[in-house]
Design an enzyme around this catalytic site. Structure first.
Site, mmCIF file in Angstrom:
data_model
loop_
_atom_site.group_PDB
_atom_site.id
_atom_site.type_symbol
_atom_site.label_atom_id
_atom_site.label_comp_id
_atom_site.label_asym_id
_atom_site.label_seq_id
_atom_site.Cartn_x
_atom_site.Cartn_y
_atom_site.Cartn_z
ATOM 1 N N GLY A 10 0.841 -1.203 0.000
ATOM 2 C CA GLY A 10 0.000 0.000 0.000
ATOM 3 C C GLY A 10 0.867 1.240 0.000
ATOM 4 N N ALA A 11 0.849 1.954 -1.152
ATOM 5 C CA ALA A 11 1.703 3.142 -1.301
ATOM 6 C C ALA A 11 0.843 4.400 -1.303
ATOM 7 C CB ALA A 11 2.510 3.040 -2.597
ATOM 8 N N PRO A 91 -11.986 1.134 3.413
ATOM 9 C CA PRO A 91 -13.120 2.069 3.331
ATOM 10 C C PRO A 91 -14.390 1.505 3.949
ATOM 11 C CG PRO A 91 -12.772 0.982 1.212
ATOM 12 C CD PRO A 91 -11.664 0.518 2.116
ATOM 13 N N CYS A 274 -10.922 9.512 7.135
ATOM 14 C CA CYS A 274 -10.979 8.574 8.268
ATOM 15 C C CYS A 274 -11.988 8.851 9.368
ATOM 16 C CB CYS A 274 -9.588 8.432 8.859
ATOM 17 S SG CYS A 274 -8.478 7.635 7.692
ATOM 18 N N LYS A 277 -15.457 7.350 8.577
ATOM 19 C CA LYS A 277 -15.444 5.889 8.399
ATOM 20 C C LYS A 277 -15.058 5.182 9.699
ATOM 21 C CE LYS A 277 -10.879 4.607 6.658
ATOM 22 N NZ LYS A 277 -10.306 3.893 7.810
ATOM 23 N N LYS A 337 -8.737 19.924 4.382
ATOM 24 C CA LYS A 337 -8.027 20.787 5.321
ATOM 25 C C LYS A 337 -6.867 21.411 4.550
ATOM 26 C CE LYS A 337 -5.070 18.853 8.254
ATOM 27 N NZ LYS A 337 -4.375 17.943 9.193
ATOM 28 N N ARG A 344 -11.056 13.721 0.155
ATOM 29 C CA ARG A 344 -11.969 12.664 0.606
ATOM 30 C C ARG A 344 -12.846 13.174 1.761
ATOM 31 N NH1 ARG A 344 -7.793 7.716 1.136
ATOM 32 N NH2 ARG A 344 -6.452 9.415 1.849
HETATM 33 P P1 NAD Z 1 -4.912 5.045 0.198
HETATM 34 O O1 NAD Z 1 -6.157 4.700 -0.522
HETATM 35 O O2 NAD Z 1 -4.261 6.371 -0.050
HETATM 36 O O3 NAD Z 1 -3.796 3.930 -0.117
HETATM 37 C C1 NAD Z 1 -4.037 2.569 -0.077
HETATM 38 C C2 NAD Z 1 -3.215 1.911 -1.177
HETATM 39 O O4 NAD Z 1 -3.321 0.496 -1.031
HETATM 40 C C3 NAD Z 1 -3.685 2.230 -2.604
HETATM 41 O O5 NAD Z 1 -2.623 2.818 -3.331
HETATM 42 C C4 NAD Z 1 -4.120 0.869 -3.174
HETATM 43 O O6 NAD Z 1 -3.812 0.725 -4.545
HETATM 44 C C5 NAD Z 1 -3.288 -0.089 -2.340
HETATM 45 N N1 NAD Z 1 -3.833 -1.440 -2.282
HETATM 46 C C6 NAD Z 1 -5.088 -1.858 -1.984
HETATM 47 N N2 NAD Z 1 -5.165 -3.195 -2.015
HETATM 48 C C7 NAD Z 1 -3.939 -3.662 -2.354
HETATM 49 C C8 NAD Z 1 -3.385 -4.950 -2.524
HETATM 50 N N3 NAD Z 1 -4.128 -6.053 -2.338
HETATM 51 N N4 NAD Z 1 -2.095 -5.053 -2.879
HETATM 52 C C9 NAD Z 1 -1.335 -3.941 -3.047
HETATM 53 N N5 NAD Z 1 -1.791 -2.689 -2.884
HETATM 54 C C10 NAD Z 1 -3.081 -2.546 -2.538
HETATM 55 O O7 NAD Z 1 -5.226 4.864 1.744
HETATM 56 P P2 NAD Z 1 -4.514 5.616 2.980
HETATM 57 O O8 NAD Z 1 -5.100 6.971 3.151
HETATM 58 O O9 NAD Z 1 -3.036 5.462 2.848
HETATM 59 O O10 NAD Z 1 -5.048 4.740 4.195
HETATM 60 C C11 NAD Z 1 -4.570 3.433 4.428
HETATM 61 C C12 NAD Z 1 -5.005 2.998 5.809
HETATM 62 O O11 NAD Z 1 -4.416 3.845 6.792
HETATM 63 C C13 NAD Z 1 -6.517 3.058 6.043
HETATM 64 O O12 NAD Z 1 -6.882 1.983 6.853
HETATM 65 C C14 NAD Z 1 -6.692 4.359 6.800
HETATM 66 O O13 NAD Z 1 -7.818 4.327 7.643
HETATM 67 C C15 NAD Z 1 -5.429 4.426 7.622
HETATM 68 N N6 NAD Z 1 -4.993 5.785 7.994
HETATM 69 C C16 NAD Z 1 -5.049 6.815 7.107
HETATM 70 C C17 NAD Z 1 -4.574 8.072 7.460
HETATM 71 C C18 NAD Z 1 -4.601 9.241 6.502
HETATM 72 O O14 NAD Z 1 -4.262 10.334 6.907
HETATM 73 N N7 NAD Z 1 -4.975 9.076 5.248
HETATM 74 C C19 NAD Z 1 -3.999 8.263 8.720
HETATM 75 C C20 NAD Z 1 -3.938 7.177 9.600
HETATM 76 C C21 NAD Z 1 -4.429 5.937 9.223
HETATM 77 C C1 UGA Z 2 -6.948 12.663 11.540
HETATM 78 C C2 UGA Z 2 -6.243 12.543 12.890
HETATM 79 O O1 UGA Z 2 -5.901 13.855 13.343
HETATM 80 C C3 UGA Z 2 -4.978 11.682 12.775
HETATM 81 O O2 UGA Z 2 -4.404 11.508 14.074
HETATM 82 C C4 UGA Z 2 -5.355 10.311 12.198
HETATM 83 O O3 UGA Z 2 -4.196 9.541 12.018
HETATM 84 C C5 UGA Z 2 -6.039 10.516 10.863
HETATM 85 O O4 UGA Z 2 -7.219 11.352 11.037
HETATM 86 C C6 UGA Z 2 -6.525 9.254 10.252
HETATM 87 O O5 UGA Z 2 -6.707 8.267 10.931
HETATM 88 O O6 UGA Z 2 -6.766 9.325 9.043
HETATM 89 P P1 UGA Z 2 -6.600 14.111 9.338
HETATM 90 O O7 UGA Z 2 -7.974 13.644 9.011
HETATM 91 O O8 UGA Z 2 -5.542 13.959 8.314
HETATM 92 O O9 UGA Z 2 -6.064 13.353 10.648
HETATM 93 O O10 UGA Z 2 -6.644 15.660 9.727
HETATM 94 P P2 UGA Z 2 -7.131 16.444 11.034
HETATM 95 O O11 UGA Z 2 -6.156 17.511 11.313
HETATM 96 O O12 UGA Z 2 -7.466 15.548 12.145
HETATM 97 O O13 UGA Z 2 -8.468 17.152 10.530
HETATM 98 C C7 UGA Z 2 -9.638 16.407 10.260
HETATM 99 C C8 UGA Z 2 -10.773 17.361 9.926
HETATM 100 O O14 UGA Z 2 -11.216 18.061 11.092
HETATM 101 C C9 UGA Z 2 -10.395 18.422 8.899
HETATM 102 O O15 UGA Z 2 -11.459 18.631 8.002
HETATM 103 C C10 UGA Z 2 -10.169 19.649 9.754
HETATM 104 O O16 UGA Z 2 -10.350 20.852 9.063
HETATM 105 C C11 UGA Z 2 -11.235 19.457 10.829
HETATM 106 N N1 UGA Z 2 -10.948 20.165 12.087
HETATM 107 C C12 UGA Z 2 -9.872 19.833 12.833
HETATM 108 C C13 UGA Z 2 -11.811 21.163 12.515
HETATM 109 O O17 UGA Z 2 -12.808 21.476 11.840
HETATM 110 N N2 UGA Z 2 -11.540 21.810 13.697
HETATM 111 C C14 UGA Z 2 -10.459 21.488 14.458
HETATM 112 O O18 UGA Z 2 -10.280 22.118 15.541
HETATM 113 C C15 UGA Z 2 -9.605 20.484 14.010
#
Ligand code: NAD
Ligand code: UGA
Length: 453
Positions: A10-11, A91, A274, A277, A337, A344
């Protein structure tokens, strides 16, 4: 065993930056990030990275070609790995049982099967994706099914980075959480992963727990963060009705060290891939265990967020004499943000869709997110135009809406914008980032969130 080869499946927004930092901080470990998506891997190997994240380019440039590789050869790289991170998307399910609430674990399951089929030795498998509590049990069953020759020790290591600050969050995390089985094999695997992080994270910030506490803590952390935003947003409407100022209220309560000052900014609503979801996931899990009151409690955080987004549009339409049909509305900011191109679950999607339903002509501007905006708003071309230049987006507009807190929107020449707009000129600040008195003095009708106009 000392870890020499790490593979991350996952990149995306998490796998890419997280593993690039591991490679940067651990030059003695080969880190390979694999993905099915050829275009994404090509972008990681180019000068134009697939995601916008401040500081990321420098990290990738330092490590790529040294001990950091991006590849689509998933099978071949798993065969060489000592430790495999799984960082694929999880998702919300859109079909079948649990549709609209449960996490879709299809991708994570497929990874487990690929790992089992291609491992060439005992492996540590690390859950980096955010997962329902007890997913490690499922992975364990799949990995050890049938004639599996090797032992797979599963760890939970959720990621807490926020987009826009991913690199600083990874360099200097509040904590790293590692969960595993509390037996000899589990503890040894936990130690292997602790040793990786200990290359740059102080020991006291590396927290180890049992597997289930770690998996659940990730969902709970996001639920608590989102709950703070919904709580202050619930107060923002009360402020508008009572001449209190939500910024002043946030400051007053945030100075209580028991409450704390962060995550108390009222807004048009939270977005991002996130929060929604993960809370839905938590709600689903509670319902699965028959915990109805608990599920209802957490669900309210999302309902409040939906309400805040709709309330923004209701206020805009109501203020503009109950019709925006054929009026031009400039939307400044489409990313969920600032400092990310990610859209998303962005509140801007919801706001623009509602404005289109009202037959407004919407001109959307954003410094990083117009590529995704085009896809998100597909089908609405009759009403929507995308405009890089914020001044052009505002030209001839009846109203300006600020929906993302980009620094650049604080410093625009609002006199120039005002002069180019239809009158009366309205400004709805969904992030409370501009000086409302100054704009009022320029002639704007100004509507912040959570304070009197
Ligand atoms: P993303 O959609 O940006 O990336 C996921 C990648 O996985 C995609 O590039 C997809 O092609 C790849 N993938 C899916 N199935 C695959 C397979 N079978 N083999 C190889 N590659 C495969 O998702 P993301 O935002 O990086 O989130 C990944 C996870 O991390 C989620 O569970 C999310 O909840 C969690 N997370 C996200 C954030 C964030 O800020 N986006 C922060 C903390 C945790
Ligand atoms: C959030 C968490 O902060 C991370 O710790 C977590 O790893 C990540 O989700 C995840 O699991 O995906 P992120 O969604 O990237 O990170 O950004 P945030 O800074 O948390 O902001 C989330 C949303 O809340 C944004 O739309 C932001 O504008 C809003 N927000 C945040 C507010 O409206 N008010 C605030 O005071 C703070």
């Amino acid at each position: 065993m000392s870890i020499k080869n790490i593979v991350c499946i996952g990149a995306g927004y998490v796998g890419g930056p997280t593993m690039s930092v591991v490679a940067q901080k651990c030059p003695h470990i080969n880190v390979t990030i694999v993905d099915l998506n050829q275009a994404r891997i090509d972008a990681w190997n180019s000068d134009s990275l697939p995601i916008y994240e401040p500081g990321l380019e420098a990290v990738v440039q330092e490590a790529r070609g040294r001990n950091l590789t991006f590849s689509t050869d998933i099978e071949g790289n798993i065969a060489k790995a000592d430790m495999v991170f799984v960082s694929v998307n999880t998702p919300t399910k859109t079909f079948g049982k649990g549709a609209g609430v449960a996490a879709n674990l299809e991708f994570i399951e497929k990874c487990a099967r690929t790992i089992r089929a291609n491992a060439s030795k005992d492996l540590i498998v690390v859950e980096k994706s955010t997962l329902p509590v007890r997913t490690a049990e499922t992975l364990e069953k799949i990995l050890h099914a049938g004639d599996s020759k090797y032992h797979f020790e599963i760890l939970s290591n959720p990621e807490f980075l926020a987009e826009g600050t991913a690199i600083t969050d990874l360099h200097d995390p509040d904590r790293v959480l590692i969960g595993g089985r509390q037996n000899d094999l589990g503890k040894a695997a936990i130690q292997e992963l602790v040793d990786v992080y200990a290359n740059w994270v102080p020991n006291e910030r590396i927290l180890t727990t049992n597997t289930w506490s770690s998996e659940l803590s990730k969902l709970v952390a996001n639920a608590f963060l989102a709950q703070r935003v919904s709580s202050i947003n619930a107060i923002s409407s009360l402020c508008e009705s009572t001449e209190a100022d939500v910024g002043e209220v946030s400051r007053a309560i945030g100075m209580d060290s028991r409450i704390g000052s962060k995550f108390l900014k009222a807004s048009v609503g939270f977005g991002g891939s996130c929060f929604k979801k993960d809370i839905l996931n938590l709600v689903y899990i509670c319902r699965t265990y028959g915990l109805t009151a608990e599920a209802d409690y957490w669900e309210q955080v999302i309902l409040m967020n939906d309400h805040q987004q709709s309330r923004f549009v209701d206020k805009l339409v109501g203020t503009m004499f109950n019709t925006v049909s054929d009026k031009k509305i400039a939307v400044l900011g489409f990313a969920f943000k600032a400092d990310t191109g990610d859209t998303r679950e962005s509140p801007a999607i919801h706001v623009v869709q509602e404005l289109c339903e009202e037959h407004a002509r919407v001109s959307v501007s954003d410094p990083q997110a117009l590529g995704y905006a085009k896809t998100d708003l597909a089908g609405l071309e009759e009403f929507v135009t995308l405009e890089e230049d914020p001044y052009k987006a505002c030209e001839g507009a009846d109203a300006v809406c600020i929906l993302t807190e980009w620094e650049l929107y604080k410093d625009l020449d609002y006199k120039r914008i005002f002069d180019s707009m239809n009158k009366p000129a309205f400004l709805f600040d969904g992030r409370n980032i501009v000086n409302h008195q100054e704009l009022y003095d320029l002639g704007f009708n100004v509507y912040p969130i959570g304070k009197g106009e």
